[in-house]
Design a protein around this motif. Structure first.
Motif, short mmCIF file in Angstrom:
data_model
loop_
_atom_site.label_atom_id
_atom_site.label_comp_id
_atom_site.label_asym_id
_atom_site.label_seq_id
_atom_site.Cartn_x
_atom_site.Cartn_y
_atom_site.Cartn_z
N CYS A 34 -9.12 -6.26 9.70
CA CYS A 34 -10.31 -6.51 8.87
C CYS A 34 -9.88 -6.87 7.45
O CYS A 34 -8.75 -6.59 7.04
N ASP A 35 -10.78 -7.46 6.71
CA ASP A 35 -10.48 -7.89 5.34
C ASP A 35 -10.07 -6.72 4.46
O ASP A 35 -9.18 -6.86 3.62
N THR A 36 -10.69 -5.58 4.63
CA THR A 36 -10.35 -4.42 3.81
C THR A 36 -8.90 -4.00 4.03
O THR A 36 -8.17 -3.71 3.07
N THR A 37 -8.47 -3.97 5.27
CA THR A 37 -7.09 -3.61 5.58
C THR A 37 -6.13 -4.63 5.00
O THR A 37 -5.11 -4.27 4.40
N LEU A 38 -6.45 -5.90 5.15
CA LEU A 38 -5.59 -6.94 4.59
C LEU A 38 -5.54 -6.87 3.07
O LEU A 38 -4.46 -7.04 2.48
N ASP A 39 -6.66 -6.60 2.44
CA ASP A 39 -6.67 -6.45 0.98
C ASP A 39 -5.77 -5.31 0.53
O ASP A 39 -5.03 -5.45 -0.45
N ARG A 40 -5.82 -4.19 1.25
CA ARG A 40 -4.95 -3.05 0.90
C ARG A 40 -3.48 -3.41 1.10
O ARG A 40 -2.64 -3.07 0.27
N ALA A 41 -3.16 -4.10 2.19
CA ALA A 41 -1.78 -4.49 2.45
C ALA A 41 -1.27 -5.46 1.39
O ALA A 41 -0.13 -5.33 0.91
N ILE A 42 -2.09 -6.40 1.00
CA ILE A 42 -1.70 -7.37 -0.03
C ILE A 42 -1.49 -6.68 -1.37
O ILE A 42 -0.49 -6.93 -2.05
N ALA A 43 -2.39 -5.78 -1.72
CA ALA A 43 -2.25 -5.06 -3.00
C ALA A 43 -0.96 -4.23 -3.00
O ALA A 43 -0.25 -4.18 -4.01
N LEU A 44 -0.65 -3.63 -1.88
CA LEU A 44 0.57 -2.85 -1.79
C LEU A 44 1.80 -3.74 -1.89
O LEU A 44 2.77 -3.42 -2.58
N GLY A 45 1.77 -4.90 -1.23
CA GLY A 45 2.86 -5.85 -1.33
C GLY A 45 3.06 -6.34 -2.75
O GLY A 45 4.20 -6.49 -3.22
N GLU A 46 1.97 -6.56 -3.45
CA GLU A 46 2.07 -6.99 -4.86
C GLU A 46 2.67 -5.88 -5.72
O GLU A 46 3.46 -6.15 -6.61
N ALA A 47 2.32 -4.63 -5.42
CA ALA A 47 2.88 -3.50 -6.17
C ALA A 47 4.38 -3.37 -5.90
O ALA A 47 5.16 -3.08 -6.82
N VAL A 48 4.80 -3.62 -4.67
CA VAL A 48 6.23 -3.61 -4.35
C VAL A 48 6.94 -4.72 -5.12
O VAL A 48 7.98 -4.50 -5.74
N ALA A 49 6.36 -5.91 -5.11
CA ALA A 49 6.96 -7.05 -5.81
C ALA A 49 7.03 -6.80 -7.32
O ALA A 49 7.99 -7.23 -7.98
N ALA A 50 6.05 -6.09 -7.86
CA ALA A 50 6.03 -5.79 -9.29
C ALA A 50 6.97 -4.65 -9.65
O ALA A 50 7.19 -4.38 -10.83
N GLY A 51 7.47 -3.96 -8.65
CA GLY A 51 8.38 -2.85 -8.90
C GLY A 51 7.68 -1.54 -9.22
O GLY A 51 8.31 -0.59 -9.69
N THR A 52 6.38 -1.46 -8.95
CA THR A 52 5.64 -0.24 -9.24
C THR A 52 5.46 0.66 -8.02
O THR A 52 4.91 1.75 -8.14
N THR A 53 5.92 0.19 -6.87
CA THR A 53 5.86 0.97 -5.63
C THR A 53 7.22 0.89 -4.96
O THR A 53 7.83 -0.17 -4.90
N ASP A 54 7.67 2.01 -4.43
CA ASP A 54 9.00 2.13 -3.82
C ASP A 54 8.94 1.75 -2.34
O ASP A 54 8.42 2.51 -1.52
N LEU A 55 9.46 0.58 -2.02
CA LEU A 55 9.43 0.09 -0.65
C LEU A 55 10.22 1.00 0.29
O LEU A 55 9.79 1.25 1.42
N ALA A 56 11.34 1.52 -0.17
CA ALA A 56 12.15 2.40 0.68
C ALA A 56 11.37 3.66 1.05
O ALA A 56 11.43 4.12 2.21
N ALA A 57 10.62 4.21 0.11
CA ALA A 57 9.81 5.40 0.39
C ALA A 57 8.69 5.06 1.38
O ALA A 57 8.40 5.85 2.29
N LEU A 58 8.08 3.91 1.20
CA LEU A 58 7.04 3.47 2.13
C LEU A 58 7.61 3.30 3.54
O LEU A 58 6.98 3.68 4.52
#
Length: 69
Positions: A34-58
């Motif tokens: 659903c769009d909501t799930t995709l929006d959350r995934a995209i926002a998380l990917g953007e946070a990883v790319a920005a360096g504000t979220t730890d991909l290894a921890a995820l």
């Protein structure tokens, strides 16, 4: 992480709050989520790319949800 499908798994698992395939029953997941799930995934990917979220921890949490850690 070397494979794109791993990155997708991590983002979709977290967008779903667990294993993505427990909520998205058809494949490919990006086409059937659903769009909501995709929006959350995209926002998380953007946070990883920005360096504000730890991909290894995820990734570690994603593997725990799958019983592989």
């Amino acid at each position: 992480m070397k494979a794109d499908h791993c990155f997708q798994r991590i983002l979709l698992d977290h967008a779903c709050g667990g294993r993505w395939y427990d909520q998205i029953t058809r494949r490919p997941a990006y086409r059937h989520a659903c769009d909501t799930t995709l929006d959350r995934a995209i926002a998380l990917g953007e946070a990883v790319a920005a360096g504000t979220t730890d991909l290894a921890a995820l990734n570690r949490q994603s593997l725990i949800w799958r019983g592989k850690a």
